[in-house]
Design an enzyme around this catalytic site. Structure first.
Site, short mmCIF file in Angstrom:
data_model
loop_
_atom_site.label_atom_id
_atom_site.label_comp_id
_atom_site.label_asym_id
_atom_site.label_seq_id
_atom_site.Cartn_x
_atom_site.Cartn_y
_atom_site.Cartn_z
N TYR A 51 63.11 83.88 96.83
CA TYR A 51 62.64 83.10 95.76
C TYR A 51 61.16 83.26 95.87
CZ TYR A 51 66.92 80.33 96.16
OH TYR A 51 68.29 80.07 96.25
N LEU A 94 74.48 71.79 88.53
CA LEU A 94 74.31 71.40 87.02
C LEU A 94 74.22 72.39 86.04
CD1 LEU A 94 71.21 68.72 88.06
CD2 LEU A 94 73.83 68.26 87.61
N GLY A 95 74.72 73.58 86.47
CA GLY A 95 74.87 74.75 85.19
C GLY A 95 73.96 75.77 85.73
N GLY A 96 72.91 75.52 86.32
CA GLY A 96 71.89 76.55 86.84
C GLY A 96 71.00 77.06 85.40
N PHE A 97 70.87 78.12 85.22
CA PHE A 97 70.26 78.83 84.29
C PHE A 97 70.60 78.48 82.84
CE2 PHE A 97 69.44 81.84 87.72
CZ PHE A 97 68.06 81.50 87.88
N THR A 98 71.81 78.20 82.69
CA THR A 98 72.69 77.35 81.44
C THR A 98 73.16 76.09 81.83
OG1 THR A 98 73.28 79.84 80.94
CG2 THR A 98 74.53 77.92 79.60
N LEU A 110 74.55 72.39 82.16
CA LEU A 110 76.06 72.13 81.71
C LEU A 110 76.00 71.36 80.17
CD1 LEU A 110 77.19 70.23 84.93
CD2 LEU A 110 78.02 72.39 84.00
#
Length: 293
Positions: free
Chosen positions: A63, A215-219, A221
């Site tokens: 990271y 929570l969906g990450g880069f997209t 939810l």
């Protein structure tokens, strides 16, 4: 302040951690590459997490690269005795920020040493081997060689426990024939539920499951059903999504990430959220909505 111990605890290696932790990926710059826009804000988020009772932080030296671990060290070292830091190896970044697989034995050894140096640790509590081939879905194939390298580092005292990331059940079973596995970190959330059977199998053996992109990450939810349930409960959709994960199985440990103190507090408040049976039944059907779409 939210009492995150309400969410319960679970074992991670030979430690017991609270089920709501923190994922440090978003502390780096855009695309998880380079420094953050506001380093002081990143430090503040980490310190707020610890002050709120978080005792499990997930990170990686790829990271940034290196940036996130260096910020963790600046913010928290010397570390609280009860803090469990989990990192992962198996990738590196090129000079443009692309994610490049790094599975070779020397690359894995170097990655562990890089994590130790940047975190300021003599040994790392848990190192996950991340099967990174540019996808967030696992692909079949042997991981025996890579796990054997980590097992050697464990025998040397540099790694205390070993986990896996982005893997199949068959790969978990293969790894467990080589060395004990204490956690599995795969893509899973209220919408994306391919790992239902794996979660239950791991739980039966006392192994933690840590969903990435909870929570969906880069997209993020998106679900009208989720939003409607949240509105009725007086919560945010993301808080409901986290609360659902906490209810899904006792061996699930959460590591939602954020670079905002305000969002951190919102995430941790999921520990206070009770999901009544009718709401839970509606939420359980979201994955079916996705499949039917």
């Amino acid at each position: 302040m939210t009492d995150i111990s309400k969410a319960g605890t679970y074992k991670l290696g030979d430690r017991t951690v609270k089920r709501l932790g923190y994922g440090a990926m978003q502390l780096a710059g855009p695309g998880v590459f380079g420094p953050p826009k506001d380093r002081d804000a990143a430090i503040a988020v980490l310190r707020e997490a610890i002050a709120s009772g978080v005792d499990h932080i997930d990170t990686s030296d790829f990271y940034g690269p290196h940036v996130t671990n260096q910020i963790i060290r600046e913010a928290l070292h010397p570390y609280p005795a009860n803090l469990t830091i989990v990192t992962k190896v198996g990738a590196r970044r090129d000079d443009k920020g692309a994610w490049v697989p790094a599975f070779a034995p020397d690359e894995l050894r170097q990655a562990v040493h890089d994590n130790m140096r940047n975190l300021g640790l003599d040994a790392i509590e848990v190192v996950n081997f991340r099967r990174h081939d540019g996808l967030h879905e696992p692909s079949e194939g042997s991981i025996a060689k890579e796990v054997t390298v980590l097992a050697e580092l464990q025998r040397q005292g540099l790694v205390k426990h070993i986990g896996l990331s982005n893997v199949t059940l068959a790969q978990v079973e293969e790894a467990r024939r080589i060395v004990p596995i204490v956690c599995v970190q795969n893509l899973y959330n209220i919408v994306h539920r391919n790992d239902d059977a794996l979660i239950d199998a791991l739980g039966a053996d006392g192994i933690a499951y840590v969903p990435f992109f909870p929570l969906g990450g880069f997209t993020p939810l998106q679900s009208d059903t989720l939003a409607n349930v949240a509105r009725k409960l007086g919560a945010t959709p993301m808080q409901v999504a986290l609360a659902w994960l906490l209810r899904r199985a006792p061996n699930i440990l959460l590591i939602p990430g954020t670079s905002s103190v305000g969002h951190l507090r919102e995430n941790l408040a999921a520990a206070d959220l009770d999901l009544p049976a009718d709401a839970l039944a509606v939420l359980n059907g979201i994955a079916n909505e996705k499949a039917a779409a």
